[in-house]
Design a protein around this motif. Sequence first.
Motif, short mmCIF file in Angstrom:
data_model
loop_
_atom_site.label_atom_id
_atom_site.label_comp_id
_atom_site.label_asym_id
_atom_site.label_seq_id
_atom_site.Cartn_x
_atom_site.Cartn_y
_atom_site.Cartn_z
N MET A 81 0.82 -1.29 0.15
CA MET A 81 0.04 0.17 0.09
C MET A 81 0.77 1.38 0.11
SD MET A 81 -2.88 -1.19 2.97
CE MET A 81 -3.50 0.47 2.93
N LEU A 82 2.19 1.09 0.41
CA LEU A 82 3.21 2.31 0.51
C LEU A 82 3.26 3.29 -0.49
CD1 LEU A 82 4.43 4.07 2.91
CD2 LEU A 82 6.38 2.38 2.46
N THR A 83 3.67 2.71 -1.56
CA THR A 83 3.81 3.42 -2.80
C THR A 83 2.61 4.22 -3.44
OG1 THR A 83 5.74 1.87 -3.29
CG2 THR A 83 5.01 3.44 -5.09
N VAL A 84 1.66 3.36 -3.63
CA VAL A 84 0.58 4.08 -4.18
C VAL A 84 -0.22 4.84 -3.31
CG1 VAL A 84 -1.60 3.49 -5.24
CG2 VAL A 84 0.06 1.84 -5.95
N GLY A 85 -0.28 4.71 -1.84
CA GLY A 85 -0.91 5.52 -0.88
C GLY A 85 -0.01 6.75 -0.85
N THR A 86 1.43 6.67 -0.79
CA THR A 86 2.08 8.14 -0.83
C THR A 86 1.66 8.93 -2.20
OG1 THR A 86 3.80 6.97 0.17
CG2 THR A 86 4.39 8.90 -1.06
N LEU A 87 1.65 8.17 -3.40
CA LEU A 87 1.36 8.75 -4.75
C LEU A 87 -0.02 9.76 -4.43
CD1 LEU A 87 1.68 9.29 -7.68
CD2 LEU A 87 0.86 7.11 -7.99
N THR A 88 -1.06 8.60 -4.01
CA THR A 88 -2.31 9.38 -3.84
C THR A 88 -2.35 10.44 -2.99
OG1 THR A 88 -3.51 7.30 -4.48
CG2 THR A 88 -4.53 8.80 -3.37
N LEU A 89 -1.95 10.48 -1.61
CA LEU A 89 -2.04 11.32 -0.77
C LEU A 89 -1.20 12.75 -1.36
CD1 LEU A 89 -2.43 12.39 2.29
CD2 LEU A 89 -0.08 11.42 2.72
N VAL A 90 0.08 12.51 -1.70
CA VAL A 90 0.87 13.75 -2.14
C VAL A 90 0.28 14.47 -3.21
CG1 VAL A 90 3.08 14.72 -2.63
CG2 VAL A 90 2.93 12.75 -0.82
N ALA A 140 9.07 10.36 2.78
CA ALA A 140 8.85 9.31 1.95
C ALA A 140 10.04 8.27 1.73
CB ALA A 140 8.46 9.65 0.51
N PHE A 141 11.15 8.86 1.60
CA PHE A 141 12.38 7.87 1.55
C PHE A 141 12.43 7.28 2.69
CE2 PHE A 141 16.70 7.24 2.34
CZ PHE A 141 17.30 6.51 1.35
N LEU A 142 12.13 7.79 4.08
CA LEU A 142 12.48 7.10 5.42
C LEU A 142 11.49 5.97 5.32
CD1 LEU A 142 13.72 9.69 7.60
CD2 LEU A 142 14.93 8.22 6.65
N ILE A 160 5.15 16.46 -7.97
CA ILE A 160 5.43 15.81 -6.65
C ILE A 160 5.13 14.50 -6.33
CG2 ILE A 160 5.25 16.87 -4.28
CD1 ILE A 160 5.28 19.49 -5.41
N GLY A 161 3.81 14.04 -6.58
CA GLY A 161 3.35 12.84 -6.02
C GLY A 161 3.94 11.81 -6.62
N GLY A 162 4.59 12.03 -7.87
CA GLY A 162 5.25 10.74 -8.57
C GLY A 162 6.80 10.91 -7.91
N MET A 163 7.31 11.88 -7.69
CA MET A 163 8.42 11.97 -7.00
C MET A 163 8.41 11.48 -5.70
SD MET A 163 10.11 15.85 -7.93
CE MET A 163 11.45 15.65 -6.83
N ALA A 164 7.30 11.58 -5.10
CA ALA A 164 7.38 10.98 -3.48
C ALA A 164 7.09 9.45 -3.70
CB ALA A 164 6.05 11.69 -2.70
N TYR A 177 3.93 23.85 -0.53
CA TYR A 177 4.81 22.91 -1.06
C TYR A 177 4.23 22.28 -2.65
CZ TYR A 177 2.42 18.33 0.18
OH TYR A 177 1.60 17.22 0.13
N GLY A 178 3.20 23.43 -3.29
CA GLY A 178 2.89 22.84 -4.53
C GLY A 178 3.91 23.10 -5.59
N GLU A 179 5.28 23.62 -5.24
CA GLU A 179 6.39 23.66 -6.04
C GLU A 179 7.29 22.48 -5.68
OE1 GLU A 179 6.73 25.58 -8.68
OE2 GLU A 179 4.63 26.44 -8.23
N VAL A 180 7.95 22.03 -6.61
CA VAL A 180 8.70 21.04 -6.24
C VAL A 180 9.90 21.26 -5.35
CG1 VAL A 180 10.55 19.28 -7.31
CG2 VAL A 180 8.55 19.77 -8.56
N ALA A 181 10.46 22.56 -5.42
CA ALA A 181 11.54 22.79 -4.60
C ALA A 181 11.01 23.03 -2.91
CB ALA A 181 11.75 24.32 -4.97
N ASP A 182 9.71 23.02 -2.64
CA ASP A 182 9.35 23.23 -1.45
C ASP A 182 8.96 21.90 -0.81
OD1 ASP A 182 9.66 25.74 -1.67
OD2 ASP A 182 7.74 26.17 -2.43
N ALA A 183 9.15 20.73 -1.66
CA ALA A 183 8.79 19.42 -1.29
C ALA A 183 9.66 18.59 -0.38
CB ALA A 183 8.05 18.67 -2.39
N ALA A 184 10.74 19.20 0.03
CA ALA A 184 12.20 18.46 0.54
C ALA A 184 11.33 17.70 1.86
CB ALA A 184 13.22 19.26 1.01
#
Length: 446
Positions: free
Chosen positions: A44-53, A131-133, A62-66, A118-125
Amino acid sequence: MASQPLSSAPARTSRLPGRFARLPELAGPGFLPLGLFARLPLAMLTVGTLTLVTAVSHSYAIGGMAAGAVGIGSALGAPVLGALADRAGQRIVLLVAAVINTLAVAGLLAAAYITPGYGEVADAAGVLIAAFLAGASCPQVGPMARVRWMALTTRNLSPGATGGKRSVAASRADLDTALSYEGTADEVTFVLGPALVGVLASMVAPWLPLALAAVMTITLVPAFAVHPSQQAVVPAPRNAGSGVDASGTEAERPQRRSRWAVAVVAVPVVAMVCMGTFFGATQNALSAYSAQYATAEIAGLLYAVMGLSSAVAALSVAFWPQRFSLASRWVAAALAMTALSVLLILPAGIWPMVAVLLLLGIPVGPVMVTVFSIGGVVAPSGRMATVMTALASGIVAGTALGSYLAGQLAETQGPGAAFVVSMAAAAGLLLLGVVTSLVMKRQPQA
């Protein structure tokens, strides 16, 4: 891999059919449902992150990057968890990972909603780091379950013995059954997980799938960690396999053996990268294909069709004759997979594609089961969990690679070109199967 018997308890009658009735007797009560549902949060983690972000940031980028950060974290973190389990034991590693992952997912939920602008990629750090952790700390229940089965099926092993000890043939049959079940469990969870995310996110809220995944992780993974089956897997001693005498005259031989072992293990790991590439490319190509004939949203349903036949075929491996060697199984199933993948470019409608995907899924499950089996055969002593998690990581990394390559081709040349990536990945599996067959003939003691 060392093993020790579990506490003696009377065997319980199972309602599972045929050979599968042996599994609860080997692993003990509760292991099968725990092993199945404890791996669902990972699905569930990858798709759930994509959906949420994507829902919160209103940005597909940003969703794809997350989601990509989750995949990269999982691919890098899984072998680390496996190596730690080989050294310290599964119980402590899974318990610590469950706590860390639950906190990481909670941090991801918090970062998604409280990070300002964080609607901009630069603000989504902050979101990307969380997401990485979350991906890196996700407990690897599937690979750990396979390690337990390999230990459980080789307890009290005695070639050609009669009486109390089990024969090599019986052990091989039990292991085939267990790994075919594990392949089906993976297929079921990786179809059910995304479907559950879609239902909960659309009907309730986009945060709910990840919240549910965190709750399942902190409850089911510890239960899996302390299940009595974990006693069968004994941590490897730190100085195992050194083989060097005081004078150092034997130093070169163990080093050569070590290099050979690494090279042999690399083949199934690369094969799993090819398998993941096949999955990722097929998913992305089906999105482009379904958009031509219906809507892109049904791509998940089309992909689930292949998962269904793959899961059923994976179960059938338990009944394949033992004289059909692992390497021969790999070559035969990969050959069928390569030939059937060519059919992906032929359909001109949704229902013809459904028929092709049903056929294509038949060899996919057996290939996965066989590669995991060979990974267990060639794994160096005391490194079983490392190898199993490396195989799982190969699927994750390959899925990202296949999605990227197929996405580029689908964007510029259409779904037909994207399916070529799937065909190439299947051909790569066939080539690696042939290599494995030659290696195992040359080194039968593997």
